[in-house]
Design an enzyme around this catalytic site. Structure first.
Site, PDB file in Angstrom:
ATOM      1  N   GLY A   1       0.812  -1.213   0.000  1.00  0.00           N
ATOM      2  CA  GLY A   1       0.000   0.000   0.000  1.00  0.00           C
ATOM      3  C   GLY A   1       0.841   1.256   0.000  1.00  0.00           C
ATOM      4  O   GLY A   1       0.467   2.270   0.590  1.00  0.00           O
TER       5      GLY A   1
ATOM      6  N   VAL B   1      -1.079   6.502   4.193  1.00  0.00           N
ATOM      7  CA  VAL B   1      -0.203   6.000   5.253  1.00  0.00           C
ATOM      8  C   VAL B   1       1.032   5.330   4.660  1.00  0.00           C
ATOM      9  O   VAL B   1       2.157   5.553   5.121  1.00  0.00           O
ATOM     10  CB  VAL B   1      -0.963   5.023   6.166  1.00  0.00           C
ATOM     11  CG1 VAL B   1      -0.033   4.490   7.247  1.00  0.00           C
ATOM     12  CG2 VAL B   1      -2.155   5.703   6.804  1.00  0.00           C
TER      13      VAL B   1
ATOM     14  N   GLU C   1       0.440  -4.364 -10.406  1.00  0.00           N
ATOM     15  CA  GLU C   1       1.537  -5.333 -10.408  1.00  0.00           C
ATOM     16  C   GLU C   1       1.289  -6.512  -9.475  1.00  0.00           C
ATOM     17  O   GLU C   1       1.763  -7.627  -9.731  1.00  0.00           O
ATOM     18  CB  GLU C   1       2.838  -4.630 -10.005  1.00  0.00           C
ATOM     19  CG  GLU C   1       3.320  -3.599 -11.008  1.00  0.00           C
ATOM     20  CD  GLU C   1       4.434  -2.731 -10.467  1.00  0.00           C
ATOM     21  OE1 GLU C   1       5.241  -2.249 -11.270  1.00  0.00           O
ATOM     22  OE2 GLU C   1       4.502  -2.541  -9.230  1.00  0.00           O
ATOM     23  N   LEU C   2       0.547  -6.269  -8.389  1.00  0.00           N
ATOM     24  CA  LEU C   2       0.290  -7.326  -7.408  1.00  0.00           C
ATOM     25  C   LEU C   2      -1.063  -7.083  -6.744  1.00  0.00           C
ATOM     26  O   LEU C   2      -1.230  -6.127  -5.989  1.00  0.00           O
ATOM     27  CB  LEU C   2       1.394  -7.354  -6.346  1.00  0.00           C
ATOM     28  CG  LEU C   2       1.208  -8.354  -5.208  1.00  0.00           C
ATOM     29  CD1 LEU C   2       1.167  -9.786  -5.728  1.00  0.00           C
ATOM     30  CD2 LEU C   2       2.301  -8.195  -4.151  1.00  0.00           C
TER      31      LEU C   2
ATOM     32  N   SER D   1      -7.359   0.492  12.551  1.00  0.00           N
ATOM     33  CA  SER D   1      -8.211   1.674  12.631  1.00  0.00           C
ATOM     34  C   SER D   1      -8.872   1.727  13.996  1.00  0.00           C
ATOM     35  O   SER D   1      -9.146   0.688  14.610  1.00  0.00           O
ATOM     36  CB  SER D   1      -9.284   1.614  11.538  1.00  0.00           C
ATOM     37  OG  SER D   1     -10.288   2.585  11.753  1.00  0.00           O
ATOM     38  N   SER D   2      -9.177   2.944  14.450  1.00  0.00           N
ATOM     39  CA  SER D   2      -9.861   3.105  15.739  1.00  0.00           C
ATOM     40  C   SER D   2     -11.299   2.597  15.689  1.00  0.00           C
ATOM     41  O   SER D   2     -11.931   2.423  16.733  1.00  0.00           O
ATOM     42  CB  SER D   2      -9.852   4.575  16.162  1.00  0.00           C
ATOM     43  OG  SER D   2     -10.548   5.380  15.222  1.00  0.00           O
ATOM     44  N   CYS D   3     -11.832   2.330  14.478  1.00  0.00           N
ATOM     45  CA  CYS D   3     -13.209   1.853  14.372  1.00  0.00           C
ATOM     46  C   CYS D   3     -13.360   0.424  14.886  1.00  0.00           C
ATOM     47  O   CYS D   3     -14.473  -0.103  14.955  1.00  0.00           O
ATOM     48  CB  CYS D   3     -13.720   1.959  12.942  1.00  0.00           C
ATOM     49  SG  CYS D   3     -12.978   0.777  11.802  1.00  0.00           S
TER      50      CYS D   3
ATOM     51  N   TYR E   1     -15.935  -3.176   7.718  1.00  0.00           N
ATOM     52  CA  TYR E   1     -14.524  -2.786   7.700  1.00  0.00           C
ATOM     53  C   TYR E   1     -13.879  -3.069   9.056  1.00  0.00           C
ATOM     54  O   TYR E   1     -12.766  -3.604   9.138  1.00  0.00           O
ATOM     55  CB  TYR E   1     -14.399  -1.301   7.353  1.00  0.00           C
ATOM     56  CG  TYR E   1     -12.996  -0.768   7.359  1.00  0.00           C
ATOM     57  CD1 TYR E   1     -12.137  -1.034   6.299  1.00  0.00           C
ATOM     58  CD2 TYR E   1     -12.531   0.006   8.409  1.00  0.00           C
ATOM     59  CE1 TYR E   1     -10.834  -0.545   6.294  1.00  0.00           C
ATOM     60  CE2 TYR E   1     -11.233   0.508   8.415  1.00  0.00           C
ATOM     61  CZ  TYR E   1     -10.394   0.232   7.358  1.00  0.00           C
ATOM     62  OH  TYR E   1      -9.108   0.713   7.360  1.00  0.00           O
TER      63      TYR E   1
ATOM     64  N   LYS F   1     -10.672  -5.547  10.162  1.00  0.00           N
ATOM     65  CA  LYS F   1      -9.478  -5.096  10.882  1.00  0.00           C
ATOM     66  C   LYS F   1      -9.276  -5.875  12.185  1.00  0.00           C
ATOM     67  O   LYS F   1      -8.138  -6.178  12.572  1.00  0.00           O
ATOM     68  CB  LYS F   1      -9.565  -3.588  11.153  1.00  0.00           C
ATOM     69  CG  LYS F   1      -9.344  -2.745   9.913  1.00  0.00           C
ATOM     70  CD  LYS F   1      -7.978  -3.001   9.320  1.00  0.00           C
ATOM     71  CE  LYS F   1      -7.706  -2.237   8.059  1.00  0.00           C
ATOM     72  NZ  LYS F   1      -6.392  -2.577   7.470  1.00  0.00           N
TER      73      LYS F   1
ATOM     74  N   HIS G   1     -13.119  12.118   4.623  1.00  0.00           N
ATOM     75  CA  HIS G   1     -13.319  12.267   6.060  1.00  0.00           C
ATOM     76  C   HIS G   1     -13.354  13.744   6.436  1.00  0.00           C
ATOM     77  O   HIS G   1     -13.229  14.617   5.591  1.00  0.00           O
ATOM     78  CB  HIS G   1     -12.215  11.507   6.800  1.00  0.00           C
ATOM     79  CG  HIS G   1     -12.292  10.027   6.611  1.00  0.00           C
ATOM     80  ND1 HIS G   1     -11.324   9.302   5.950  1.00  0.00           N
ATOM     81  CD2 HIS G   1     -13.233   9.126   6.987  1.00  0.00           C
ATOM     82  CE1 HIS G   1     -11.668   8.022   5.922  1.00  0.00           C
ATOM     83  NE2 HIS G   1     -12.814   7.892   6.541  1.00  0.00           N
TER      84      HIS G   1
ATOM     85  N   ARG H   1     -14.105  22.258   1.439  1.00  0.00           N
ATOM     86  CA  ARG H   1     -15.290  23.132   1.525  1.00  0.00           C
ATOM     87  C   ARG H   1     -14.892  24.589   1.775  1.00  0.00           C
ATOM     88  O   ARG H   1     -15.409  25.504   1.134  1.00  0.00           O
ATOM     89  CB  ARG H   1     -16.197  22.623   2.647  1.00  0.00           C
ATOM     90  CG  ARG H   1     -17.615  23.175   2.575  1.00  0.00           C
ATOM     91  CD  ARG H   1     -18.488  22.531   3.639  1.00  0.00           C
ATOM     92  NE  ARG H   1     -18.506  21.077   3.521  1.00  0.00           N
ATOM     93  CZ  ARG H   1     -19.019  20.264   4.445  1.00  0.00           C
ATOM     94  NH1 ARG H   1     -19.519  20.766   5.569  1.00  0.00           N
ATOM     95  NH2 ARG H   1     -19.011  18.960   4.265  1.00  0.00           N
TER      96      ARG H   1
ATOM     97  N   TRP I   1     -21.861  20.160   9.358  1.00  0.00           N
ATOM     98  CA  TRP I   1     -22.903  19.260   9.863  1.00  0.00           C
ATOM     99  C   TRP I   1     -22.925  19.229  11.385  1.00  0.00           C
ATOM    100  O   TRP I   1     -21.884  19.212  12.049  1.00  0.00           O
ATOM    101  CB  TRP I   1     -22.635  17.848   9.360  1.00  0.00           C
ATOM    102  CG  TRP I   1     -23.172  17.596   7.975  1.00  0.00           C
ATOM    103  CD1 TRP I   1     -23.367  18.515   6.982  1.00  0.00           C
ATOM    104  CD2 TRP I   1     -23.595  16.331   7.449  1.00  0.00           C
ATOM    105  NE1 TRP I   1     -23.864  17.903   5.865  1.00  0.00           N
ATOM    106  CE2 TRP I   1     -24.016  16.561   6.111  1.00  0.00           C
ATOM    107  CE3 TRP I   1     -23.633  15.036   7.950  1.00  0.00           C
ATOM    108  CZ2 TRP I   1     -24.485  15.538   5.291  1.00  0.00           C
ATOM    109  CZ3 TRP I   1     -24.094  14.015   7.144  1.00  0.00           C
ATOM    110  CH2 TRP I   1     -24.527  14.267   5.833  1.00  0.00           C
TER     111      TRP I   1
END
Length: 326
Positions: free
Chosen positions: A11, A16, A39-40, A108-110, A137, A141, A184, A192, A207
């Protein structure tokens, strides 16, 4: 001279992964292996096996993932859970079969329950219900963490492997996704406010009420933490983790309200109009803050203040986003 380890960054083109590449190169590492998706394909087990058997890296940073915001997670849940499960299973297993001793999974914190006590400690994992919008997701993880732990438990002593996991808070910085719908909060705000400045708009709508609190970490800090954790002596790392809870939180250590964040972004962008809050829109979770005490005790803390990081991120947006010049 000590021979450099051969390092595979999976990645490496992502936000990251590219930051990890910058950190490694800044430290003088040049024995780095990369492959693009063309490639992979990391979801292809045979391809990953052939790659690992040929390259046989010493270290693997698993920063590859299929990621997106709430809209993308809600729209494509099957793709998110499948792609991330397959990438993790293939890379971790084929790294093991190729004799890779060190691997770092970026999560991830999720992974933590929607209503986890704040700040969220590593021990909160699997203690409650996940946020429904990104549950597929998050499940993937969590499976990645448990893959690392399981391979360590079964093969750590006999094969000398040491597979670790780090869980970052909300990341931002160069290479971020500025898509109008799928980005995000920080990249969305940067875009914006920038567009409002160009168009001379009298106000920018945010929001919710602006009262929820969030924590943000500059991506190069995350990369530095990842390299730090990868290279920690095993005896030191093991004193702060356990075989059944081996992951570490990576956070900035402070949070702020969405209203305060909007004010910071407005200042960084140079927008002169008003900020209004659309209270008909949801606030989401009242607070999300990571407890990074364990990582701090292992000798690492974030270095980039939020406003400085926002200035770097905005410069990257202006430099690389086509809409910035429209």
């Amino acid at each position: 001279m000590t021979e450099q380890p051969k390092i595979f960054v999976a990645g490496h083109r992502g936000m990251v992964g590219s930051a990890i590449m910058r950190t490694l190169r800044a430290q003088g590492q040049d024995n780095i292996v990369t492959r693009t998706h063309a490639e992979l394909d990391l979801t292809d087990q045979a391809a990953v096996r052939a790659f690992m058997q040929t390259e046989r890296p010493n270290q693997v940073y698993l920063a590859a993932a299929k990621v997106g915001g709430i809209h993308a997670n809600n729209t494509y849940p099957a793709e998110f859970i499948y792609a991330n499960l397959m990438m993790e299973a293939n890379v971790i297993h084929e790294a093991f079969t190729a004799g890779v001793k060190q691997l770092l999974l970026l999560g991830s914190s999720c992974i933590y329950p929607k209503l986890a006590p704040q700040p969220m400690m590593e021990s909160a994992l699997l203690t409650g219900t996940l946020e429904p919008t990104n549950e597929p997701y998050a499940i993937a993880k969590i499976a990645g963490i448990k893959l690392c732990e399981s391979y360590n438990r079964q093969y750590g002593a006999s094969h000398g492997i040491d597979y670790r996991s780090v869980m970052p808070t909300n990341l931002y910085g160069p290479g971020d996704n500025y898509h109008p719908e799928n980005s995000h909060v920080i990249p969305a705000m940067l875009r914006r406010f920038h567009m409002a400045k160009l168009e001379g708009a009298p106000s920018v709508a945010i929001w919710g009420t602006g009262t929820p609190r969030r924590e943000f970490l500059y991506v190069d800090d995350m990369a530095a933490a990842s390299v730090h954790v990868m290279n920690l002596d095993k005896s030191i790392y093991d004193t702060h983790t356990s075989p059944m809870q081996s992951h570490l939180n990576v956070g900035y250590g402070e949070d702020l309200t969405i209203a305060a964040l909007a004010e910071l972004v407005r200042r960084v962008v140079g927008y002169q109009g008003a900020i209004v809050f659309d209270t008909s829109k949801p606030d989401g979770t009242p607070r999300k803050l990571m407890d990074s005490t364990r990582l701090a005790s292992l000798g690492w803390r974030a270095q980039v203040p939020l406003e400085d990081g926002l200035r770097h991120a905005y410069a990257d947006f202006v430099r690389n986003t086509s809409t910035a010049s429209n």
